[in-house]
Structure formats: structure tokens, C-alpha cells
Design an enzyme around this catalytic site. Structure first.
Site, PDB file in Angstrom:
ATOM      1  N   VAL A 228     -11.558  -6.934   1.951  1.00 55.08           N
ATOM      2  CA  VAL A 228     -11.045  -5.580   1.787  1.00 55.08           C
ATOM      3  C   VAL A 228     -10.381  -5.167   3.091  1.00 55.08           C
ATOM      4  O   VAL A 228     -10.915  -5.437   4.171  1.00 55.08           O
ATOM      5  CB  VAL A 228     -12.184  -4.595   1.432  1.00 55.08           C
ATOM      6  N   GLY A 229      -9.227  -4.534   2.998  1.00 53.26           N
ATOM      7  CA  GLY A 229      -8.514  -4.095   4.188  1.00 53.26           C
ATOM      8  C   GLY A 229      -8.861  -2.671   4.568  1.00 53.26           C
ATOM      9  O   GLY A 229      -9.928  -2.150   4.221  1.00 53.26           O
ATOM     10  N   ASP A 230      -7.945  -2.019   5.261  1.00 55.55           N
ATOM     11  CA  ASP A 230      -8.216  -0.692   5.797  1.00 55.55           C
ATOM     12  C   ASP A 230      -8.078   0.428   4.768  1.00 55.55           C
ATOM     13  O   ASP A 230      -8.628   1.512   4.946  1.00 55.55           O
ATOM     14  CB  ASP A 230      -7.298  -0.394   6.983  1.00 55.55           C
TER      15      ASP A 230
ATOM     16  N   THR B 140       0.832  -1.211   0.000  1.00 52.81           N
ATOM     17  CA  THR B 140       0.000   0.000   0.000  1.00 52.81           C
ATOM     18  C   THR B 140       0.857   1.248   0.000  1.00 52.81           C
ATOM     19  O   THR B 140       1.845   1.313   0.729  1.00 52.81           O
ATOM     20  CB  THR B 140      -0.864   0.060   1.272  1.00 52.81           C
TER      21      THR B 140
ATOM     22  N   GLY C 132      -4.217  -4.721   7.553  1.00 51.35           N
ATOM     23  CA  GLY C 132      -5.463  -3.978   7.473  1.00 51.35           C
ATOM     24  C   GLY C 132      -6.617  -4.611   8.214  1.00 51.35           C
ATOM     25  O   GLY C 132      -7.530  -3.915   8.648  1.00 51.35           O
TER      26      GLY C 132
ATOM     27  N   THR D 174      -0.493   2.021   7.126  1.00 52.36           N
ATOM     28  CA  THR D 174      -0.186   0.832   6.331  1.00 52.36           C
ATOM     29  C   THR D 174       0.080  -0.330   7.275  1.00 52.36           C
ATOM     30  O   THR D 174       0.446  -0.121   8.429  1.00 52.36           O
ATOM     31  CB  THR D 174       1.032   1.094   5.433  1.00 52.36           C
ATOM     32  N   GLY D 175      -0.123  -1.549   6.789  1.00 52.95           N
ATOM     33  CA  GLY D 175       0.165  -2.707   7.633  1.00 52.95           C
ATOM     34  C   GLY D 175      -0.886  -3.790   7.492  1.00 52.95           C
ATOM     35  O   GLY D 175      -1.377  -4.041   6.388  1.00 52.95           O
TER      36      GLY D 175
END
Lengths: 193, 138
Positions: free
Chosen positions: B30-32, B1, B55, B52-53
Site C-alpha cells: 500500500v502506498g501513501d 492517483t 508513495g 501524488t508520486g
């Protein structure tokens, strides 16, 4: 203020930073232009395999894209999530911001929106992402994000079904014992949101 | 990301993200990154943050919103980032994540967790400039 304008981004994706800053300083564009331009560089360059097409294949080997743009003056937001078959996620998010009253479009419908806005539908899979996916399949689908299912996700590729309450009771498990790890596997520089 | 914050010379603050998410995710996940307040948040009256990371974990705590609210309470950008990630670490001590934070007057900082160090990229000033990669220890 000497510090402004300012561009700052996660990770050492310097071409994106430079592009956004040049867009502000030389191009005298608005910051949303600069943001979209900067993030689009990463989408084209597939930064660390974590941005853009051909990275992070899902369990089916497909790459999908997420992007968001937030304007801190109007508090307007445009975003897409799990968008398939369109490479330019940030640019599509900008269309959500500018051409709709919505905030977030997802999945195949986001793709249809993008096509309507003039974007090309094309596969996001590459030889590299296909190879990554095949390696994962050949490694018995390890690691993965399943838990509390049978067959065991630590050994099997599924298909899975949830462990029944009866099975939990008969085996004297608790749901906490079944949750072996609360975290996704192997998040690091080359695998992250 | 990639998570990015852009502030122009007039203090107009924007933030955003772009990602292909987590490798080997279950289809549909879906992530963050596209979630406002989680992957990024911006408010021109105080500043912005981008995260980032992992999510799946980070999106449960809205770290970018928390960091911006930290700025609003008077924290500097580094403190705001650290405070936002500390909230997550209480519940998930092994989570992996990083955050960049900038105030609308051009101060900036970063924080991270679960990595040795977290690199981030900065370009500032009104002239054409080189990008500087900075690192923060986690």
C-alpha cells in the site's frame, strides 16, 4: 470570498474537478459529497490508468484500490487500502467514515465490509490490465520492487528468498551495496500513487 | 492517483485520494494515498494538501501534513508545498512527486519534484465555471 467554493486536484483530471465543483455549486451539496463524486468520476474513467479498476496490476496481475476521505472540520477520516474486487473505493471510504468508528480498513476484509454496505463484488481485472501484466511477465518481471534477495530480481521472477548474512559476509557486500536503487521503478504520469 | 481538495463557501475543508497504486507492486503493498497526513490532510482552520508520486518514499515524510503545518506557520500554499517536498528531496534527491495545497480562504498552489512539470486542475468561484489546468515547473 470570490475564490470559494474551490476544487483543486492533482493531474489534469478535469472531469473529476468539474463534477466536484458542480456538485457544490449546482447541487449545493456538502463538500464530502462533492469530493466522493469527483473522485468517483476518476474511478469510472480510469484516469490515466492510475485510478480505479483495470490499472496498475500487481505481481499477480490483480488490481487493488486505495482511497481516503478526510473531513477537516470534524477530523474524521474514512479509508480503505488494498481493497479487492470492489470498484467504488471512494464511496466505500465514505462508509468507513460514516458507518464505523475506525479510520482504515484493508484487503479482503475491506471488501467484505463493502459488500455488507451494499457494494457489488466484481473482478477489477480488464483485458488491458491482463495484457500489461503479461508483458511484464514476458519481460522477466522487470521492473520490480525486490532487493537483497536471491535469485537476482533484475533477471528472475522468483520466488525469492532473502540473501543470508553469511552470503553478504563471504562476498564482502554491504547492505548499502545491495540496495541498488532506493526508488520504485518508473514512477511517472502513468504510474504513481 | 487523484488527490483532491474541496472547500465550500463556508470554508469547510475536505481532502481525499483514490488510486490503484504502483504498477507491478508486491501483492499487499500500500502506498501513501490512504494514509492520513501522507496522501492527503485537511484542517478547516488552515487548509489542506494532497500529494501524488512515489508513495513508498512519500509516505515516510507525511508531506500533506507538513504542508498544512506550513500553512499554519504562515507560509503561502506554494511555499508550503515546496517546503514539504524539499524535506523529502534531502534524503531522496531523485524521488518523483507532486503536491497541491490550498488555504481555507481559497488561495492555492502546487509544487513538484523529479518531473519536468506537474499539472493540476482547478475550479473556483460560486458560479458554474470551466476547469483550468495549471502547470508548475519542478
Amino acid at each position: 470570498d470570490q475564490a470559494l467554493p474551490l476544487v483543486i486536484n492533482t493531474w489534469a483530471f478535469t472531469n473529476s474537478t468539474l463534477r466536484a465543483h458542480q456538485w457544490l455549486v449546482v447541487g449545493e451539496s456538502d463538500p464530502i459529497d462533492a469530493l466522493v463524486e469527483g473522485c468517483s468520476v476518476c474511478e469510472r474513467e480510469q484516469c490515466d490508468g492510475t485510478v480505479g479498476y483495470g490499472g496498475s496490476p500487481d505481481e499477480n496481475g490483480e488490481t487493488t484500490l486505495d482511497a481516503m476521505i478526510m473531513d477537516g472540520s470534524t477530523m474524521n477520516i474514512g479509508a480503505v487500502a488494498a481493497m479487492r474486487d470492489v470498484k467504488h473505493a471512494s464511496a466505500v471510504a465514505r462508509h468507513v467514515l460514516e458507518n464505523t468508528k475506525h479510520t482504515l480498513l484493508v484487503g479482503e476484509r475491506a471488501t467484505e465490509f463493502a459488500v455488507q454496505m451494499g457494494f457489488k463484488r466484481e473482478s477489477l481485472q480488464t483485458d488491458r490490465s491482463k495484457e500489461m501484466w503479461e508483458q511484464w511477465k514476458n519481460n522477466h518481471c522487470q521492473p520490480n520492487f525486490w532487493q537483497n534477495v536471491i535469485p537476482s530480481p533484475s533477471m528472475s521472477c522468483g520466488p525469492y528468498e532473502p540473501i543470508s548474512d553469511n552470503a553478504i559476509t563471504q562476498n564482502h557486500w554491504t547492505s548499502n551495496e545491495l540496495n541498488e536503487d532506493d526508488h520504485g521503478p518508473n514512477f511517472n504520469r502513468f504510474n504513481h500513487d | 492517483t487523484i488527490g483532491m481538495i474541496v472547500i465550500d463557501a463556508e470554508g469547510h475543508v475536505v481532502a481525499g485520494t483514490s488510486t490503484n497504486g504502483a504498477r507491478n507492486k508486491i501483492p499487499g503493498r500500500v502506498g501513501d494515498s490512504p494514509i492520513p497526513g501522507s496522501g492527503a490532510y485537511a484542517d478547516s482552520t488552515v487548509g489542506a494538501a494532497a500529494a501524488t508520486g512515489d508513495g513508498d518514499i512519500m509516505m515516510r515524510f507525511m508531506p500533506s501534513l507538513l504542508a498544512v503545518e506550513g500553512l499554519r506557520r504562515g507560509l503561502n500554499p506554494t511555499q508550503a508545498g515546496e517546503t514539504a517536498l524539499a524535506r523529502i528531496a534531502v534524503h531522496y534527491p531523485n524521488f518523483v512527486g507532486g503536491i497541491v495545497v490550498a488555504s481555507s480562504d481559497g488561495q492555492y498552489g502546487a509544487a513538484c519534484h523529479g518531473m519536468e512539470e506537474f499539472p493540476y486542475s482547478v475550479a473556483e468561484g460560486s458560479k458554474e465555471t470551466e476547469v483550468v489546468v495549471k502547470k508548475v515547473k519542478c
